[in-house]
Design a protein around this motif. Structure first.
Motif, mmCIF file in Angstrom:
data_model
loop_
_atom_site.group_PDB
_atom_site.id
_atom_site.type_symbol
_atom_site.label_atom_id
_atom_site.label_comp_id
_atom_site.label_asym_id
_atom_site.label_seq_id
_atom_site.Cartn_x
_atom_site.Cartn_y
_atom_site.Cartn_z
ATOM 1 N N VAL A 138 48.770 3.598 -35.581
ATOM 2 C CA VAL A 138 48.148 3.498 -34.405
ATOM 3 C C VAL A 138 47.550 4.157 -33.481
ATOM 4 C CG1 VAL A 138 50.348 5.082 -33.353
ATOM 5 C CG2 VAL A 138 49.960 2.874 -31.941
ATOM 6 N N TRP A 139 46.813 3.664 -33.162
ATOM 7 C CA TRP A 139 45.490 4.619 -32.086
ATOM 8 C C TRP A 139 45.722 4.505 -30.736
ATOM 9 C CZ3 TRP A 139 41.189 5.749 -34.764
ATOM 10 C CH2 TRP A 139 41.133 4.994 -35.942
ATOM 11 N N THR A 140 46.104 5.859 -30.855
ATOM 12 C CA THR A 140 45.358 6.673 -29.054
ATOM 13 C C THR A 140 44.555 7.054 -28.844
ATOM 14 O OG1 THR A 140 47.252 7.540 -28.234
ATOM 15 C CG2 THR A 140 46.600 8.715 -30.208
ATOM 16 N N ARG A 141 44.244 7.258 -27.358
ATOM 17 C CA ARG A 141 43.284 7.389 -26.875
ATOM 18 C C ARG A 141 43.365 8.854 -26.801
ATOM 19 N NH1 ARG A 141 39.787 3.698 -23.542
ATOM 20 N NH2 ARG A 141 39.231 5.726 -22.624
ATOM 21 N N ASP A 142 43.818 9.116 -26.451
ATOM 22 C CA ASP A 142 44.554 10.791 -26.872
ATOM 23 C C ASP A 142 45.722 11.504 -27.584
ATOM 24 O OD1 ASP A 142 46.017 14.021 -26.013
ATOM 25 O OD2 ASP A 142 45.086 12.683 -23.478
ATOM 26 N N LEU A 143 44.940 12.052 -28.550
ATOM 27 C CA LEU A 143 46.164 12.577 -29.507
ATOM 28 C C LEU A 143 47.203 13.370 -29.233
ATOM 29 C CD1 LEU A 143 46.085 11.748 -32.884
ATOM 30 C CD2 LEU A 143 44.784 13.860 -33.683
ATOM 31 N N GLU A 144 46.896 14.453 -27.845
ATOM 32 C CA GLU A 144 47.965 15.248 -28.016
ATOM 33 C C GLU A 144 48.836 14.991 -27.063
ATOM 34 O OE1 GLU A 144 48.057 17.908 -30.402
ATOM 35 O OE2 GLU A 144 45.898 17.519 -31.336
ATOM 36 N N THR B 37 39.218 1.696 -28.106
ATOM 37 C CA THR B 37 39.806 1.094 -26.408
ATOM 38 C C THR B 37 40.533 1.013 -25.444
ATOM 39 O OG1 THR B 37 39.511 -1.258 -27.569
ATOM 40 C CG2 THR B 37 38.040 -0.354 -27.011
ATOM 41 N N PRO B 38 41.063 0.701 -24.604
ATOM 42 C CA PRO B 38 42.486 0.827 -23.802
ATOM 43 C C PRO B 38 43.510 -0.250 -24.664
ATOM 44 C CG PRO B 38 40.874 1.486 -22.114
ATOM 45 C CD PRO B 38 40.333 0.912 -23.356
ATOM 46 N N HIS B 39 44.655 -0.101 -24.511
ATOM 47 C CA HIS B 39 45.155 -1.779 -25.364
ATOM 48 C C HIS B 39 45.776 -2.294 -24.617
ATOM 49 C CE1 HIS B 39 49.266 -3.102 -26.504
ATOM 50 N NE2 HIS B 39 49.325 -1.919 -27.092
ATOM 51 N N PRO B 40 44.571 -3.607 -25.096
ATOM 52 C CA PRO B 40 44.753 -4.424 -24.901
ATOM 53 C C PRO B 40 46.067 -5.366 -24.182
ATOM 54 C CG PRO B 40 44.855 -5.651 -26.934
ATOM 55 C CD PRO B 40 45.079 -3.613 -26.444
ATOM 56 N N GLY B 41 47.424 -5.082 -24.039
ATOM 57 C CA GLY B 41 48.511 -5.504 -23.941
ATOM 58 C C GLY B 41 48.909 -6.668 -25.366
ATOM 59 N N GLU B 42 48.818 -8.014 -25.589
ATOM 60 C CA GLU B 42 49.659 -8.897 -26.069
ATOM 61 C C GLU B 42 48.044 -9.545 -27.208
ATOM 62 O OE1 GLU B 42 52.189 -11.430 -24.762
ATOM 63 O OE2 GLU B 42 54.302 -10.522 -24.745
ATOM 64 N N ALA B 43 48.413 -9.037 -27.990
ATOM 65 C CA ALA B 43 46.868 -9.627 -28.485
ATOM 66 C C ALA B 43 47.290 -10.229 -30.194
ATOM 67 C CB ALA B 43 45.615 -8.631 -29.032
ATOM 68 N N CYS B 44 46.649 -10.259 -31.155
ATOM 69 C CA CYS B 44 46.506 -10.268 -32.064
ATOM 70 C C CYS B 44 46.981 -9.006 -33.328
ATOM 71 C CB CYS B 44 45.736 -11.387 -33.845
ATOM 72 S SG CYS B 44 45.878 -12.446 -32.547
ATOM 73 N N GLY B 45 48.123 -8.791 -34.043
ATOM 74 C CA GLY B 45 48.341 -7.422 -34.327
ATOM 75 C C GLY B 45 49.523 -7.393 -34.672
ATOM 76 N N TRP B 46 50.316 -6.570 -35.080
ATOM 77 C CA TRP B 46 51.774 -5.815 -35.032
ATOM 78 C C TRP B 46 52.256 -5.836 -33.307
ATOM 79 C CZ3 TRP B 46 54.321 -5.493 -39.489
ATOM 80 C CH2 TRP B 46 53.421 -5.023 -40.644
ATOM 81 N N ALA B 47 53.430 -5.698 -32.818
ATOM 82 C CA ALA B 47 53.441 -6.415 -31.396
ATOM 83 C C ALA B 47 53.789 -4.584 -31.150
ATOM 84 C CB ALA B 47 54.416 -7.921 -31.965
ATOM 85 N N HIS B 48 54.988 -4.615 -32.386
ATOM 86 C CA HIS B 48 56.160 -3.486 -31.796
ATOM 87 C C HIS B 48 56.989 -2.873 -33.044
ATOM 88 C CE1 HIS B 48 59.265 -7.008 -31.478
ATOM 89 N NE2 HIS B 48 59.426 -6.366 -32.265
ATOM 90 N N ASP C 106 50.441 5.016 -24.304
ATOM 91 C CA ASP C 106 48.830 3.933 -24.498
ATOM 92 C C ASP C 106 49.587 2.566 -24.704
ATOM 93 O OD1 ASP C 106 46.263 5.615 -24.989
ATOM 94 O OD2 ASP C 106 47.562 6.536 -26.657
ATOM 95 N N GLY C 107 50.920 2.226 -24.549
ATOM 96 C CA GLY C 107 50.812 0.480 -24.069
ATOM 97 C C GLY C 107 51.724 0.024 -25.581
ATOM 98 N N THR C 108 51.781 0.788 -26.226
ATOM 99 C CA THR C 108 52.148 0.529 -28.006
ATOM 100 C C THR C 108 53.950 0.278 -27.160
ATOM 101 O OG1 THR C 108 51.038 1.831 -29.033
ATOM 102 C CG2 THR C 108 52.880 1.212 -30.379
ATOM 103 N N LEU C 109 54.035 -0.799 -27.513
ATOM 104 C CA LEU C 109 55.833 -0.859 -27.598
ATOM 105 C C LEU C 109 56.378 -1.297 -28.707
ATOM 106 C CD1 LEU C 109 55.103 -4.764 -26.119
ATOM 107 C CD2 LEU C 109 55.308 -3.041 -25.088
ATOM 108 N N ILE C 110 57.767 -0.485 -27.789
ATOM 109 C CA ILE C 110 58.633 0.156 -29.167
ATOM 110 C C ILE C 110 60.305 -0.684 -28.594
ATOM 111 C CG2 ILE C 110 60.074 2.493 -29.801
ATOM 112 C CD1 ILE C 110 57.969 3.998 -28.916
ATOM 113 N N GLU C 111 60.976 -1.023 -29.450
ATOM 114 C CA GLU C 111 62.132 -1.381 -29.061
ATOM 115 C C GLU C 111 63.402 -0.378 -29.406
ATOM 116 O OE1 GLU C 111 62.871 -5.346 -30.567
ATOM 117 O OE2 GLU C 111 61.576 -6.335 -29.784
#
Length: 126
Positions: free
Chosen positions: A8-14, A63-74, A118-123
């Motif tokens: 998963v990409w992040t804008r701030d690794l730490e 770039t910032p997380h686009p919200g829902e877009a193609c690719g892995w959802a959660h 970063d906005g990645t969804l986690i269930e």
């Protein structure tokens, strides 16, 4: 075939490393800085009880997380009981990272949905 890791990409690794360590008791490996791709860095995250790792990666082009877009959802983690889902949701709620309150979904899961910084969804499921 065995899944070894997800990335998963992040804008701030730490910040991402601290998130996984603080909320999921993850073991976070040392930072890797690429010599071949300037600006790329990553760390591997191992959550107790899981063989599959999560690779968190950063680069100046992310770039910032686009919200829902193609690719892995959660991604989803099973915590065993409704009570554990509720307790984890409470912690995320206090920190402003709870997206969806615990509930029984149409497909039968008892789950709460949280997000990373970063906005990645986690269930979080029972």
């Amino acid at each position: 075939m065995k899944l070894t890791h997800l990335a998963v990409w992040t804008r701030d690794l730490e910040e991402a490393a601290a998130f996984w360590r603080d909320y999921f008791d993850a073991e976070v490996a040392e930072r890797y800085d690429s010599y071949n791709r300037s600006g790329f860095a990553s760390r591997f995250v191992r959550i107790p009880g899981n063989d599959t790792c999560i690779e968190i990666m950063e680069g100046p082009w992310v770039t910032p997380h686009p919200g829902e877009a193609c690719g892995w959802a959660h991604i989803a983690f099973s915590v065993g009981t409704n009570e554990r889902v509720d307790a984890i949701a409470d912690r995320f709620r206090l920190d402003g990272l709870l997206v969806s309150e615990p509930r029984r979904t149409g497909d039968g899961y008892y789950e709460a949905v949280v997000r990373s910084p970063d906005g990645t969804l986690i269930e979080i499921v029972e």
